[in-house]
Design a protein around this motif. Sequence first.
Motif, PDB file in Angstrom:
ATOM      1  N   PHE A   1       0.999  -1.188  -0.140  1.00  0.00           N
ATOM      2  CA  PHE A   1      -0.004  -0.017   0.000  1.00  0.00           C
ATOM      3  C   PHE A   1       0.890   1.154   0.031  1.00  0.00           C
ATOM      4  O   PHE A   1       0.655   2.124  -0.746  1.00  0.00           O
ATOM      5  CB  PHE A   1      -0.909   0.007   1.182  1.00  0.00           C
TER       6      PHE A   1
ATOM      7  N   TYR B   1       1.157   4.382  -3.019  1.00  0.00           N
ATOM      8  CA  TYR B   1       1.146   5.642  -2.616  1.00  0.00           C
ATOM      9  C   TYR B   1       2.216   6.414  -3.396  1.00  0.00           C
ATOM     10  O   TYR B   1       2.210   7.497  -4.048  1.00  0.00           O
ATOM     11  CB  TYR B   1       1.374   5.959  -1.020  1.00  0.00           C
TER      12      TYR B   1
ATOM     13  N   ASP C   1      -2.612   9.532 -10.444  1.00  0.00           N
ATOM     14  CA  ASP C   1      -3.990  10.241 -10.430  1.00  0.00           C
ATOM     15  C   ASP C   1      -4.272  11.246 -11.279  1.00  0.00           C
ATOM     16  O   ASP C   1      -5.535  11.625 -11.753  1.00  0.00           O
ATOM     17  CB  ASP C   1      -4.336  11.002  -9.028  1.00  0.00           C
TER      18      ASP C   1
ATOM     19  N   ASP D   1      -3.495   7.382   5.977  1.00  0.00           N
ATOM     20  CA  ASP D   1      -4.677   6.392   6.299  1.00  0.00           C
ATOM     21  C   ASP D   1      -5.284   6.222   7.570  1.00  0.00           C
ATOM     22  O   ASP D   1      -6.362   5.434   7.652  1.00  0.00           O
ATOM     23  CB  ASP D   1      -3.677   4.766   6.017  1.00  0.00           C
TER      24      ASP D   1
ATOM     25  N   THR E   1      -3.891  13.214   0.389  1.00  0.00           N
ATOM     26  CA  THR E   1      -4.616  12.128  -0.034  1.00  0.00           C
ATOM     27  C   THR E   1      -5.168  11.097   1.266  1.00  0.00           C
ATOM     28  O   THR E   1      -4.227  10.834   2.062  1.00  0.00           O
ATOM     29  CB  THR E   1      -3.607  10.938  -0.966  1.00  0.00           C
TER      30      THR E   1
ATOM     31  N   THR F   1      -7.064   7.929   2.671  1.00  0.00           N
ATOM     32  CA  THR F   1      -7.765   6.510   2.729  1.00  0.00           C
ATOM     33  C   THR F   1      -8.134   6.116   3.997  1.00  0.00           C
ATOM     34  O   THR F   1      -8.028   6.492   5.086  1.00  0.00           O
ATOM     35  CB  THR F   1      -6.714   5.444   2.159  1.00  0.00           C
TER      36      THR F   1
ATOM     37  N   SER G   1      -5.176  -0.047   4.843  1.00  0.00           N
ATOM     38  CA  SER G   1      -4.094  -0.379   4.106  1.00  0.00           C
ATOM     39  C   SER G   1      -3.649  -2.060   4.705  1.00  0.00           C
ATOM     40  O   SER G   1      -2.818  -2.448   3.665  1.00  0.00           O
ATOM     41  CB  SER G   1      -2.628   0.424   4.539  1.00  0.00           C
TER      42      SER G   1
END
Length: 316
Positions: A102, A106, A115, A252, A272, A274, A278
């Motif tokens: 994970f 990133y 992105d 995260d 960013t 999440t 993860s």
Amino acid sequence: MVVLLRIQRNKELEKQLQAQFPNVNFIYIKDKDEIIKYIPGAEVFVTYGEDLTEDVVFEAQKLKWIMVMSAGVEKLPFQLLKERNILVTNVRGIHQIPMAEFVFGYILQYAKKLDVFLKQQSEKVWNKKVPIQEIYGKTLLVVGAGAIGSQISQYGRVFGMKTIGINRSGNKNEAFDETYSKERLNDVLPIADYIVSVLPNTTDTQYIFTKEQFKLMKKEAVFINVGRGNAVKENDLLEALKKDELAHAFLDVFEKEPLPEDHPLWTSEKVTITPHLSALTNMYLPRAYEIFTKNLRIYVNNKKNFINVIDLDRGY
């Protein structure tokens, strides 16, 4: 012997478990309210940890062992468990592969601007002037050089990165090119291109990253937190991003979860987000069951040397 379980259900894994321990009565419950009903007769409680309150422990007169099917145990009533001499184990070690993957998702997203290209595709834009970076030769700093941090470092080496680990003692870890104690964190922050926090939630890790640490980072640095939210003072991080003291943050985990809808992190273009996942893949439960099964075999045979015993004084 009664084993009470309040975890994600999986019929195949449950069937295998029962076949290996035919004399054990496994009781699976779904609702938190059911714990008080069944816990008085349980000798073993299998849980993700968040539902284990002092009230539950007081009712659990036969309880001898708690198997936490996650790595985080910070919400457990440690003092009471210590007084009751209850064994606590967790599934530390099963997260290293998914979390390391994970983290590099990133990193590669940021370096290769994936992105941006996804957005261009949605807008049917053909633009080859997007500035793409390499991660080869970059310095990766991992704060929390345990099993997960070591896996992240190993992946970093595959990509040709220089890796630095931070741990409590500063003792050498072969998975890293260099290793330092947490007291040396500020010394190495200025040379890092990617800073990854995989710290657990303990009193020692509270606000390791504040405005002081963010000011020391390169303006081009990327900060990643997949450990626990208490390691980062979020307002200081937002302020540092606004001042261009670092380039981007991938988060995260957060001080409060779920992250409130009105939190300014949601709208920052340099963040960013999440939702604390993860470590969650299709392999999570099989790996967790594998550790539980090994420990249960040790337990029923009255042996020692359990896997992943939690030190109730240290909290992990």
